[in-house]
Design a protein around this motif. Structure first.
Motif, PDB file in Angstrom:
ATOM      1  N   ASN A  48       0.852  -1.196   0.000  1.00 29.82           N
ATOM      2  CA  ASN A  48       0.000   0.000   0.000  1.00 29.82           C
ATOM      3  C   ASN A  48       0.886   1.244   0.000  1.00 29.82           C
ATOM      4  O   ASN A  48       1.722   1.438   0.878  1.00 29.82           O
ATOM      5  CB  ASN A  48      -0.893   0.009   1.243  1.00 29.82           C
ATOM      6  CG  ASN A  48      -1.883   1.166   1.219  1.00 29.82           C
ATOM      7  OD1 ASN A  48      -2.960   1.049   0.650  1.00 29.82           O
ATOM      8  ND2 ASN A  48      -1.518   2.280   1.858  1.00 29.82           N
ATOM      9  N   TYR A  49       0.694   2.063  -1.030  1.00 30.88           N
ATOM     10  CA  TYR A  49       1.463   3.308  -1.134  1.00 30.88           C
ATOM     11  C   TYR A  49       0.598   4.468  -0.636  1.00 30.88           C
ATOM     12  O   TYR A  49      -0.575   4.596  -0.992  1.00 30.88           O
ATOM     13  CB  TYR A  49       1.876   3.561  -2.576  1.00 30.88           C
ATOM     14  CG  TYR A  49       2.676   4.830  -2.765  1.00 30.88           C
ATOM     15  CD1 TYR A  49       4.054   4.809  -2.649  1.00 30.88           C
ATOM     16  CD2 TYR A  49       2.048   6.046  -3.039  1.00 30.88           C
ATOM     17  CE1 TYR A  49       4.801   5.964  -2.804  1.00 30.88           C
ATOM     18  CE2 TYR A  49       2.781   7.215  -3.193  1.00 30.88           C
ATOM     19  CZ  TYR A  49       4.158   7.171  -3.077  1.00 30.88           C
ATOM     20  OH  TYR A  49       4.891   8.321  -3.226  1.00 30.88           O
ATOM     21  N   SER A  50       1.222   5.310   0.202  1.00 30.94           N
ATOM     22  CA  SER A  50       0.505   6.483   0.699  1.00 30.94           C
ATOM     23  C   SER A  50       1.433   7.690   0.646  1.00 30.94           C
ATOM     24  O   SER A  50       2.643   7.561   0.877  1.00 30.94           O
ATOM     25  CB  SER A  50       0.040   6.253   2.141  1.00 30.94           C
ATOM     26  OG  SER A  50      -0.539   7.431   2.666  1.00 30.94           O
ATOM     27  N   ASN A  51       0.867   8.839   0.309  1.00 28.36           N
ATOM     28  CA  ASN A  51       1.659  10.065   0.315  1.00 28.36           C
ATOM     29  C   ASN A  51       2.154  10.409   1.724  1.00 28.36           C
ATOM     30  O   ASN A  51       3.175  11.070   1.893  1.00 28.36           O
ATOM     31  CB  ASN A  51       0.840  11.232  -0.242  1.00 28.36           C
ATOM     32  CG  ASN A  51       0.589  11.070  -1.736  1.00 28.36           C
ATOM     33  OD1 ASN A  51       1.444  10.558  -2.455  1.00 28.36           O
ATOM     34  ND2 ASN A  51      -0.586  11.496  -2.200  1.00 28.36           N
ATOM     35  N   GLU A  52       1.412   9.921   2.712  1.00 27.76           N
ATOM     36  CA  GLU A  52       1.883  10.022   4.087  1.00 27.76           C
ATOM     37  C   GLU A  52       2.661   8.745   4.383  1.00 27.76           C
ATOM     38  O   GLU A  52       2.073   7.668   4.505  1.00 27.76           O
ATOM     39  CB  GLU A  52       0.714  10.141   5.056  1.00 27.76           C
ATOM     40  CG  GLU A  52      -0.145  11.375   4.875  1.00 27.76           C
ATOM     41  CD  GLU A  52      -1.281  11.397   5.884  1.00 27.76           C
ATOM     42  OE1 GLU A  52      -0.990  11.369   7.101  1.00 27.76           O
ATOM     43  OE2 GLU A  52      -2.445  11.410   5.458  1.00 27.76           O
ATOM     44  N   SER A  53       3.980   8.845   4.470  1.00 29.99           N
ATOM     45  CA  SER A  53       4.808   7.648   4.581  1.00 29.99           C
ATOM     46  C   SER A  53       4.405   6.766   5.762  1.00 29.99           C
ATOM     47  O   SER A  53       4.497   5.545   5.702  1.00 29.99           O
ATOM     48  CB  SER A  53       6.292   8.029   4.691  1.00 29.99           C
ATOM     49  OG  SER A  53       6.504   8.821   5.856  1.00 29.99           O
ATOM     50  N   LYS A  54       3.930   7.376   6.841  1.00 28.11           N
ATOM     51  CA  LYS A  54       3.552   6.599   8.021  1.00 28.11           C
ATOM     52  C   LYS A  54       2.356   5.691   7.736  1.00 28.11           C
ATOM     53  O   LYS A  54       2.127   4.710   8.437  1.00 28.11           O
ATOM     54  CB  LYS A  54       3.189   7.545   9.183  1.00 28.11           C
ATOM     55  CG  LYS A  54       4.355   8.399   9.692  1.00 28.11           C
ATOM     56  CD  LYS A  54       5.354   7.578  10.482  1.00 28.11           C
ATOM     57  CE  LYS A  54       6.443   8.468  11.078  1.00 28.11           C
ATOM     58  NZ  LYS A  54       7.449   7.674  11.810  1.00 28.11           N
ATOM     59  N   LYS A  55       1.575   6.032   6.718  1.00 25.70           N
ATOM     60  CA  LYS A  55       0.381   5.242   6.386  1.00 25.70           C
ATOM     61  C   LYS A  55       0.676   4.119   5.386  1.00 25.70           C
ATOM     62  O   LYS A  55      -0.171   3.257   5.144  1.00 25.70           O
ATOM     63  CB  LYS A  55      -0.706   6.150   5.805  1.00 25.70           C
ATOM     64  CG  LYS A  55      -1.134   7.287   6.727  1.00 25.70           C
ATOM     65  CD  LYS A  55      -1.795   6.769   7.986  1.00 25.70           C
ATOM     66  CE  LYS A  55      -2.299   7.915   8.880  1.00 25.70           C
ATOM     67  NZ  LYS A  55      -2.921   7.410  10.119  1.00 25.70           N
ATOM     68  N   SER A  56       1.844   4.125   4.764  1.00 24.87           N
ATOM     69  CA  SER A  56       2.188   3.078   3.799  1.00 24.87           C
ATOM     70  C   SER A  56       2.507   1.782   4.541  1.00 24.87           C
ATOM     71  O   SER A  56       3.013   1.809   5.671  1.00 24.87           O
ATOM     72  CB  SER A  56       3.390   3.504   2.952  1.00 24.87           C
ATOM     73  OG  SER A  56       4.521   3.717   3.775  1.00 24.87           O
TER      74      SER A  56
END
Length: 778
Positions: A48-56
């Motif tokens: 899962n890629y997220s612009n918020e690194s903590k959410k990836s």
């Protein structure tokens, strides 16, 4: 005396895990292989890629046997300790040969992100066991034994990602995207297996994801862009040998190459799926799982070699040719260990056995190979390949092939990096290709696998970082053996292309484009498209003829230089030979005046001188037919034949080659150009001696007459039936040395033809035969 022990620092875990892994896909592969070892039938990988690194986050789940508390909180936490290291370790349910043995694959997840959670259970209706490791804890400059991290049993592991107290203990924060994913994919309550969740993905992983999925330049001909990503391709490369190893096993059993398979059991019930939120068609909270497919081009090929290398190092297999649909055939491929040793000696210019010492001992053990070659360079063949593989265009096929090309390695059914991927040309094919383009293939033309299995091939040791094998004796032997297999493959392919005029390769000088036929053809046809294509074909034939002419001139220049030098040597030998004979007569006269005690030694020296002189005299007589070669005269072919055999006297004596000549031919005379027969006998005997030296059978060369025809037959291996009609064509050769040009027999046919003689070859019961006959008057 005091006892001491190591006290590893906390950083050692980072070094064994994160820093030993080259590419993030390697880490994922290691975790997938752990699932396979646990008898899983299904494994899922999600990123899962997220612009918020903590959410990836990344997730790897397998439905294998799982772990109980004694394993997860015991052996799992002991790096470099592994029960899999036992000899021939197999899994309990499906009896799979286990893949991991170094005991550090479990640390591979540290190369992916900051927080790693392991959740596992062995059966339904039992608690889950879990632990969470924060990578940053191990970067402190303290002893490893001082680092502690949370783990326990839990009935509902959703609490790990929801309850604030547990989140604090795990050094993380709520992640709605992760919670939504687990909820929508029925992973909140799995019956058995192991779930690894990596939170807060590393920047290097996120960068690769951006590069993989932001390729707007991906051509429209690529229907499934996911398959072009490095993560998918790595998993595909990993999983492909599982299916292929079973197929090659069955094929070799059917061919009688092996008696029974290695039994890579139940590999076909291991499925691998991949998902990511970066797919453009991805629906929110609904994962489109993509099954990882084996590399699809394997079923189609132009040329193929497959078989086994046995424990003694001998190659037993088949060469299959499907380049032209109406010329398909298959033949045996057998390579003796002595040929591989000879190659190694030539390569290193070292006459010692070195890596093949100890009576040619092969350290690798028995293994399989399956190599397919594609003529990507010809447009019409590219279209054929695309049609067979259901690609829309030749360009689409070429692009797909480019992404999977190379020679890969499989160990126990799984791909071994980096062979065929990051390191494509690990055999050194490009260098050989440059030196001889016609007789060699390059890495960008091949797709193949070499299959190793435990325990037979465990002398091949994987590096700790899972990036290839150590360059020990066993692996170097593998590379030398594969080089010789490629030499044989390249030669067979080159001969076929030469015979059938594929590409711009030299053909027989007797085949030349006819201008009159070309003009008649275009005058009788008004179709512009046909005329254009026919003209292109004719110009290609002219180019080929010019190439032939250039080769012929080059070869003729070499022969002319050789002939001039030979004639000079022949004449210059007369004077020293005469002087040696005069010296012998003088010494014979003087020996009566020598002291009786020294006479014995003196006579020995005279006899040695006489023997050496006679060798020079015989050599000069053997070369005599090559001098003044433009004049016809009466001669006995029998004498000419023996003179040529005398040039190979040392090989004939060393390898016990018997020369048999029919008594009825001894006094037979003809009036012709003796040089033509000398050249003919020279090339035929040269080839016969070459192959007889390699043959384990009785070695014999026979010369006789048959219905007014001259016949030379030897007891060596038969000439391959697919090329026997073409061995007098320029460039066709079955010899393996770099200087093997395939021009000797072509020149033989040419010089005989100019003097109204014919030559052809056939396989007889006792071996290959060359027949020389007078052309019939028209």
């Amino acid at each position: 005396m005091k006892k001491h022990s190591f006290q590893p620092g906390a950083m050692s875990i980072i070094q064994m895990g994160e820093e030993l892994i080259g590419h993030p896909s390697t880490a994922i592969n290691e975790l997938v292989k752990n699932g396979y070892d646990a008898d899983a039938t299904n494994c899922k990988v999600y990123i899962n890629y997220s612009n918020e690194s903590k959410k990836s986050f990344a997730l790897i789940y397998d439905d294998g046997s799982g772990m109980d508390s004694s394993i997860l909180f015991g052996d799992w936490l002991k790096p470099s300790v592994s029960s899999k290291r036992n000899t021939n370790k197999i899994s309990p349910i499906y009896k799979r040969q286990v893949l991991g043995s170094k005991g550090i694959g479990r640390l591979a997840s540290m190369a992916l992100g900051h927080n790693i959670s392991v959740i596992t259970r062995m059966s339904p209706n039992t608690p889950y066991y879990w632990l969470t490791i924060n990578r940053e804890l191990f970067k402190e400059d303290i002893l490893l034994s001082k680092i502690e991290f949370p783990g326990d049993e839990i009935n509902d592991y959703r609490k790990l990602f929801l309850e604030s107290e547990l989140l604090k203990e795990r050094h993380t924060s709520p992640n709605e995207e992760l919670i939504g994913f687990l909820d929508n994919n029925d992973l909140y309550e799995f019956n058995k297996g192991t779930l690894i969740i990596v939170e807060d993905l590393d920047d290097s992983v996120l960068k690769i994801l951006r590069e993989d999925f932001n390729k707007n330049e991906l051509d429209s001909i690529i229907d499934e862009p996911l398959k072009e990503t490095s993560f998918y391709k790595s998993l595909s490369t990993l999983i492909t040998p599982l299916k292929l190893s079973s197929e090659i096993e069955k094929e070799l059993i059917n061919k009688g190459i092996i008696d029974k398979g290695k039994k890579i059991k139940n590999v076909l019930n291991f499925n691998l799926e991949f998902g990511t939120n970066l797919l453009p068609e991805q629906i929110e909270n609904n994962t489109d799982w993509q099954k990882i497919d084996a590399i699809p081009i394997q079923s189609i090929y132009d040329y193929r070699v497959y078989g086994k290398v046995n424990k003694d190092g001998n190659v037993l297999g088949y060469f299959s040719n499907k380049r032209l649909l109406d010329q398909e055939y298959e033949e045996k491929l057998e390579i003796n260990i002595t040929e591989i040793i000879d190659f190694k000696k030539r390569k290193t210019k070292n006459k010692t056995l070195d890596l093949f010492e100890k009576e040619y001992r092969q350290e690798t053990g028995e293994y399989y190979f399956d190599i397919r070659v594609y003529d990507i360079g010809e447009k019409e063949n590219l279209e054929k390949l695309s049609n067979q593989t259901k690609f829309k265009t030749g360009t689409a096929f070429k692009n797909a092939f480019k992404s999977v090309q190379g020679l890969r390695i499989s160990k126990n059914g799984f791909g071994v990096k980096p062979y065929g991927e990051e390191v494509e040309d690990w055999i050194g094919l490009s260098k050989e290709r440059v030196q001889n383009p016609t007789g060699n293939v390059n890495t960008n033309q091949i797709l193949g696998y070499v299959y190793f299995n435990s325990p037979e091939n465990d002398t091949l040791e994987e590096k700790t970082n899972r990036e290839g094998f150590l360059e020990n004796t066993a692996f170097i032997q593998v590379k030398n053996t594969l080089s010789v297999i490629f030499k044989n493959l390249g030669r067979k392919r080159g001969n076929f292309r030469t015979i059938h005029g594929i590409g711009r390769v030299p053909k027989s000088k007797h085949d030349r484009p006819r201008t009159k036929d070309f003009l008649d053809k275009i005058k009788s046809n008004d179709n512009v498209s046909f005329i254009r294509k026919y003209s292109e074909k004719f110009m290609k034939e002219i180019d080929t003829s010019l190439d032939n002419l250039e080769d012929s001139l080059s070869f003729s220049e070499r022969l002319a230089s050789l002939g001039s030098g030979l004639e000079l040597v022949y004449h210059e030998m007369a004077q020293p030979i005469s002087g040696l004979r005069t010296t012998k007569s003088s010494l014979d006269f003087k020996k009566t005046k020598i002291d009786p005690e020294a006479l014995k030694s003196f006579v020995f020296d005279i006899n040695t001188l006489d023997h050496a002189t006679n060798i020079l005299v015989d050599l000069r007589k053997s070369l005599q037919p090559a001098i003044g070669r433009t004049r016809k005269k009466k001669f006995k072919p029998y004498d000419t034949f023996l003179r040529v055999c005398n040039l190979y006297k040392s090989d004939i004596e060393e390898f016990n080659i018997n020369i048999n000549v029919d008594d009825r031919i001894t006094d037979y005379e003809i009036s012709d150009l003796e040089y033509a027969f000398w050249i003919t006998f020279l090339n035929i005997i040269n080839n016969a001696v070459y192959w007889l030296k390699k043959s384990p059978n009785e070695k014999k060369i026979s010369f006789f007459m048959e219905n007014e025809n001259f016949v030379i037959i030897n007891s060596g291996p038969f000439i391959n039936e697919s090329i026997i009609e073409h061995i007098f064509n320029y460039g066709v050769t079955t010899r393996q040395e770099k200087n093997a040009t395939g021009l000797g027999l072509a020149f033989t046919q040419s010089i005989l033809s100019r003097n109204n003689w014919e030559i052809y070859a056939e396989n007889r019961e006792t071996g290959p035969a060359f027949i020389i006959k007078k052309e019939e008057d028209e």
